[in-house]
Design a protein around this motif. Structure first.
Motif, mmCIF file in Angstrom:
data_model
loop_
_atom_site.group_PDB
_atom_site.id
_atom_site.type_symbol
_atom_site.label_atom_id
_atom_site.label_comp_id
_atom_site.label_asym_id
_atom_site.label_seq_id
_atom_site.Cartn_x
_atom_site.Cartn_y
_atom_site.Cartn_z
ATOM 1 N N PHE A 12 0.840 -1.183 0.000
ATOM 2 C CA PHE A 12 0.000 0.000 0.000
ATOM 3 C C PHE A 12 0.882 1.243 0.000
ATOM 4 C CE2 PHE A 12 -2.468 -3.125 2.606
ATOM 5 C CZ PHE A 12 -3.424 -3.396 1.645
ATOM 6 N N LEU A 13 0.659 2.135 -0.934
ATOM 7 C CA LEU A 13 1.418 3.375 -0.996
ATOM 8 C C LEU A 13 0.512 4.520 -0.571
ATOM 9 C CD1 LEU A 13 3.344 2.837 -4.338
ATOM 10 C CD2 LEU A 13 4.043 2.284 -2.010
ATOM 11 N N SER A 14 0.797 5.094 0.572
ATOM 12 C CA SER A 14 -0.040 6.160 1.099
ATOM 13 C C SER A 14 0.524 7.511 0.708
ATOM 14 C CB SER A 14 -0.111 6.055 2.627
ATOM 15 O OG SER A 14 1.144 6.361 3.198
ATOM 16 N N PHE A 15 -0.233 8.559 0.991
ATOM 17 C CA PHE A 15 0.200 9.895 0.615
ATOM 18 C C PHE A 15 1.401 10.357 1.422
ATOM 19 C CE2 PHE A 15 -4.163 9.934 -0.989
ATOM 20 C CZ PHE A 15 -3.931 10.373 -2.274
ATOM 21 N N SER A 16 1.677 9.684 2.535
ATOM 22 C CA SER A 16 2.867 10.030 3.307
ATOM 23 C C SER A 16 4.087 9.270 2.811
ATOM 24 C CB SER A 16 2.642 9.711 4.794
ATOM 25 O OG SER A 16 2.397 8.325 4.964
ATOM 26 N N ALA A 17 3.890 8.517 1.711
ATOM 27 C CA ALA A 17 4.976 7.764 1.066
ATOM 28 C C ALA A 17 5.509 6.639 1.945
ATOM 29 C CB ALA A 17 6.120 8.690 0.653
ATOM 30 N N GLU A 18 4.720 6.217 2.937
ATOM 31 C CA GLU A 18 5.099 5.069 3.742
ATOM 32 C C GLU A 18 4.459 3.820 3.145
ATOM 33 O OE1 GLU A 18 3.795 5.939 7.643
ATOM 34 O OE2 GLU A 18 5.343 7.436 8.039
ATOM 35 N N ALA A 19 5.137 2.693 3.254
ATOM 36 C CA ALA A 19 4.624 1.450 2.674
ATOM 37 C C ALA A 19 4.037 0.556 3.753
ATOM 38 C CB ALA A 19 5.744 0.716 1.942
ATOM 39 N N ASP A 20 2.887 -0.013 3.460
ATOM 40 C CA ASP A 20 2.269 -1.018 4.314
ATOM 41 C C ASP A 20 2.128 -2.253 3.440
ATOM 42 O OD1 ASP A 20 0.998 -2.390 6.241
ATOM 43 O OD2 ASP A 20 -0.885 -1.273 6.163
ATOM 44 N N GLU A 21 2.466 -3.419 3.953
ATOM 45 C CA GLU A 21 2.491 -4.571 3.070
ATOM 46 C C GLU A 21 2.000 -5.819 3.775
ATOM 47 O OE1 GLU A 21 6.706 -6.557 2.951
ATOM 48 O OE2 GLU A 21 6.933 -4.413 2.634
ATOM 49 N N GLY A 22 1.708 -6.843 2.972
ATOM 50 C CA GLY A 22 1.274 -8.120 3.512
ATOM 51 C C GLY A 22 1.033 -9.094 2.385
ATOM 52 N N MET A 23 0.813 -10.368 2.736
ATOM 53 C CA MET A 23 0.517 -11.380 1.735
ATOM 54 C C MET A 23 -0.605 -12.258 2.258
ATOM 55 S SD MET A 23 3.001 -14.087 -0.256
ATOM 56 C CE MET A 23 3.306 -15.171 1.130
ATOM 57 N N TRP A 24 -1.626 -12.481 1.417
ATOM 58 C CA TRP A 24 -2.782 -13.267 1.805
ATOM 59 C C TRP A 24 -3.128 -14.276 0.714
ATOM 60 C CZ3 TRP A 24 -2.387 -7.991 2.145
ATOM 61 C CH2 TRP A 24 -2.468 -7.428 3.420
ATOM 62 N N LEU A 25 -3.697 -15.403 1.117
ATOM 63 C CA LEU A 25 -4.334 -16.294 0.161
ATOM 64 C C LEU A 25 -5.624 -15.619 -0.275
ATOM 65 C CD1 LEU A 25 -3.938 -19.698 2.045
ATOM 66 C CD2 LEU A 25 -2.343 -18.561 0.499
ATOM 67 N N LEU A 26 -5.901 -15.640 -1.575
ATOM 68 C CA LEU A 26 -7.057 -14.898 -2.077
ATOM 69 C C LEU A 26 -8.353 -15.331 -1.404
ATOM 70 C CD1 LEU A 26 -6.546 -14.421 -5.909
ATOM 71 C CD2 LEU A 26 -6.064 -12.858 -4.041
ATOM 72 N N LYS A 27 -8.494 -16.637 -1.180
ATOM 73 C CA LYS A 27 -9.739 -17.124 -0.589
ATOM 74 C C LYS A 27 -9.865 -16.736 0.877
ATOM 75 C CE LYS A 27 -12.702 -21.213 -0.563
ATOM 76 N NZ LYS A 27 -12.820 -22.646 -0.911
ATOM 77 N N GLU A 28 -8.746 -16.348 1.497
ATOM 78 C CA GLU A 28 -8.752 -16.050 2.923
ATOM 79 C C GLU A 28 -8.711 -14.552 3.220
ATOM 80 O OE1 GLU A 28 -9.268 -18.427 5.042
ATOM 81 O OE2 GLU A 28 -9.247 -19.917 3.443
ATOM 82 N N LEU A 29 -8.938 -13.716 2.212
ATOM 83 C CA LEU A 29 -8.986 -12.279 2.478
ATOM 84 C C LEU A 29 -10.091 -11.987 3.497
ATOM 85 C CD1 LEU A 29 -8.602 -10.621 -1.044
ATOM 86 C CD2 LEU A 29 -7.030 -10.439 0.872
#
Length: 314
Positions: A12-29
């Motif tokens: 995730f790229l926010s307006f403060s230019a900080e990154a938030d990240e993660g990995m999920w199985l599509l069925k488990e969102l």
């Protein structure tokens, strides 16, 4: 066992230019991750990301070959993937007289597309959590070896209904350190043909080292087409086969991107070590990676000498 289950990796790229990240199985969102994605700019209908009944984004992302990811970009079964993913097939189609691997290739029309013997593309059909069906039959007093043997036996029973179908593949894969198990079923298309490959000077620029380093300056792409029988079902190579009509096509945008745009990837990661303890990481570095590098280095040096001496060997 390689974990080949469709996963969503999001940055995730926010307006403060900080990154938030993660990995999920599509069925488990879950609702929390979906809300976060939408907050950061995700606008795609969430019910169109993963659906086992109706066409969805999962139908446009494939396993290419033995473990790479590809994406369906046309109504006529065109697949984009990496050059290093198509490398083996491109090499197999090459000869001293027509060195496609070195010089590249572009089919002028569908009749010029090159059948890639042994290459397959797999579309995810379904994902089922079978953790309870497995763990309910595992006794707590088993040794680790006995436990794994029991899990393998149960997994074989779960997948045996697909064994006689050459166009289906099912397997049970462990996740989260063996605390969760999924049975995944794929439709396997075995008529795949090369459409475009850049010359190695473009597709392999920087070598294998740069494949794992950033930033990259490599044209690491290739294009293949999936063919099906006249009823749009998986098939082995046949001159009468026709381009596969996919359930979902991923559009290619020419608009480019701008700063703070939302970004994510969907694909089939082979494995992850993110849940290892510090002791596990140290063991992997010292006891697995180090000797593996030494052995592979010695083998590659032998191969390099032979390849440099003869184009036929190369």
């Amino acid at each position: 066992m390689r974990k080949m289950l469709l996963a969503l990796a999001v940055i995730f790229l926010s307006f403060s230019a900080e990154a938030d990240e993660g990995m999920w199985l599509l069925k488990e969102l879950n609702q929390q991750s979906i809300a976060r994605m939408q907050e950061m700019g995700f606008t795609f209908p969430i019910d169109k990301v993963y659906d086992e009944v109706n066409p969805s984004l999962k139908d446009g992302v494939v396993i290419f070959g033995g473990g790479c990811t590809g994406v369906v970009v046309s109504e006529k079964g065109l697949i984009f993937t990496n050059h290093h993913c198509g490398y083996g097939a491109i090499q197999k189609l090459s000869s001293l007289e027509r060195d496609i691997l070195k010089d590249g290739y572009a089919a002028a029309d569908m009749d010029s597309e090159l059948a890639s013997d042994g290459l397959a593309v797999s579309f995810l059909r379904s994902t089922e959590d079978v953790t309870d069906r497995i763990m309910s039959q595992i006794s707590s007093d088993l040794s680790e070896i006995q436990r794994q043997q029991a899990i393998d036996s149960i997994s074989d029973v779960l997948t045996e209904q697909y064994e006689d179908d050459q166009f289906a593949q099912a397997r049970v894969v462990p996740f989260y350190g063996g605390n969760q198990y999924y049975m995944v079923v794929y439709d396997v298309f075995r008529d795949v043909r090369l459409v475009v490959a850049p010359p190695s000077s473009v597709g392999k620029f920087g070598g294998d080292t740069d494949n794992w380093m950033w930033p990259r300056h490599t044209g690491d792409f290739s294009a293949f087409r999936v063919y099906a029988d006249k009823n749009n079902r998986p098939a082995t190579y046949n001159e009468d086969n026709v381009p596969y009509t996919p359930k979902h096509v991923v559009p290619v945008s020419l608009a480019g991107y701008k700063e703070n745009d939302y970004a994510m990837t969907i694909g089939f990661p082979g494995t992850t070590k993110r849940y290892l303890s510090s002791w596990g990481i140290q063991r992997m570095v010292d006891s697995e990676n180090k000797p593996r590098i030494e052995v592979r280095g010695a083998k590659q040096e032998i191969w390099r000498k032979a390849m440099n001496q003869s184009d036929a060997v190369r």
